[in-house]
Design an enzyme around this catalytic site. Structure first.
Site, PDB file in Angstrom:
ATOM      1  N   HIS A  77     -10.238  86.916  83.011  1.00  0.00           N
ATOM      2  CA  HIS A  77     -10.743  88.243  82.630  1.00  0.00           C
ATOM      3  C   HIS A  77      -9.867  89.376  83.167  1.00  0.00           C
ATOM      4  CE1 HIS A  77     -14.464  86.696  81.263  1.00  0.00           C
ATOM      5  NE2 HIS A  77     -15.061  86.550  82.418  1.00  0.00           N
ATOM      6  N   GLU A 129     -13.874  92.128  82.397  1.00  0.00           N
ATOM      7  CA  GLU A 129     -12.655  92.337  81.587  1.00  0.00           C
ATOM      8  C   GLU A 129     -12.525  93.813  81.193  1.00  0.00           C
ATOM      9  OE1 GLU A 129     -12.246  89.935  77.958  1.00  0.00           O
ATOM     10  OE2 GLU A 129     -11.193  91.636  77.087  1.00  0.00           O
ATOM     11  N   SER A 265     -15.514  78.024  77.860  1.00  0.00           N
ATOM     12  CA  SER A 265     -15.466  77.663  79.282  1.00  0.00           C
ATOM     13  C   SER A 265     -16.032  76.253  79.523  1.00  0.00           C
ATOM     14  CB  SER A 265     -16.247  78.705  80.095  1.00  0.00           C
ATOM     15  OG  SER A 265     -17.515  78.909  79.520  1.00  0.00           O
TER      16      SER A 265
END
Ligand code: SF4
Length: 283
Positions: A77, A129, A265
């Protein structure tokens, strides 16, 4: 006799390029970087992977101030540039795993600021982010989640737009349509990452062709939760699990086809374990 079950795994499912790279950097750090090695925030939103990393000696530090020596891994991020500078000034070994697509958004924001544009960021204001991109965008930068957040009066007539990598293209189009008529110049950088969109499109495709969908990934993972929501809209029998052992036989009752998908993820092993578990429950 019960017919055997067909299992369809989405064409794009699991780790994206940026997450793979961050984990590779972490694996190498565990082997050879100055100790202790910490990631600044969880490296990815997947509790199983975080446990594995802890087993390799990589702990999570919630704040940069808590890292006093050794190595800090910056996750995909990214992080605010002040935080990076602070770590480097304190002679911490910094391994920057910021994804190149996130880095591109940061660089575009910095260039727009230098060129005198008012930088507008389409994204979730509190997301790490977005906080990182904003740190490059100047004090007057605006973060908006859609046209409704754009203030009635803008401080500059030249606006530069960058986008959180996980935003939907339709949201960007709606914002551009709303801002363009109000300014003298609108420069748009489409910094959306295709990995998210590919996973969403593939998940919806699978959901439309099966009787049950299993979505694998951390419950704290925004992109996995979004995948589950999109699948549920197409196939109400959608279940979000963090691990294979959560799957229950009754979920599969009466089904002929089961779809499996996973967010960016989720490691391949967890996807394989889910497929295996479904086969065990309904051979
Ligand atoms: S989703 Fe895209 S931007 Fe985010 S880490 Fe993965 S490849 Fe990079």
């Amino acid at each position: 006799m019960t017919e055997s079950l067909e299992i369809r795994v989405a064409q794009f499912a699991g780790f994206c390029w940026g997450v793979e790279r961050a984990l590779e950097i972490a694996r190498q750090a565990a082997a050879s970087a100055p100790k202790p090695v910490r990631s600044l925030g969880p490296l990815i939103h997947n509790p199983g992977v975080i446990r594995d990393l802890a087993g390799q000696g990589i702990e999570v530090a919630d704040r940069a101030e808590d890292i006093l020596s050794g190595t800090a891994i910056i996750r995909s991020h990214g992080v605010q540039h002040q935080v990076l500078e602070d770590l480097r000034t304190r002679a911490i070994n910094v391994l920057d795993a910021t994804c190149i697509f996130v880095k591109a958004a940061q660089e575009k924001a910095a260039r727009l600021r230098e060129q005198g544009y008012l930088v507008m960021i389409l994204g979730e204001p509190a997301h790490p982010e977005v906080l990182a991109i904003r740190s490059y965008a100047g004090a007057d930068a605006l973060v908006v989640e859609g046209p409704e957040d754009v203030p009635a009066k803008l401080s500059k007539v030249r606006v530069g737009l960058v986008v959180q990598t996980t935003q939907a293209p339709e949201r960007l189009a709606a914002l551009v349509a709303a801002v363009a008529p109000r300014v003298r110049e609108l420069r748009v950088y489409n910094t959306i990452c295709s990995a998210t969109e590919q996973r969403q499109r593939a998940a919806v495709e699978v959901a439309g062709a099966v009787d049950v969908v299993v979505v694998v990934g951390g419950r704290n993972s925004g992109n996995t939760t979004r995948l589950a929501d999109l699948c549920r809209a197409v196939q109400p029998r959608t279940y979000h699990v963090e691990s294979a052992k959560e799957i229950r036989g009754e979920w599969l009752a009466g089904s002929a086809k089961v779809g499996v998908t996973a967010g960016a993820s989720t490691p391949q092993e967890q996807i394989d374990a889910v497929v295996q578990r479904i086969r065990e429950l309904r051979p």
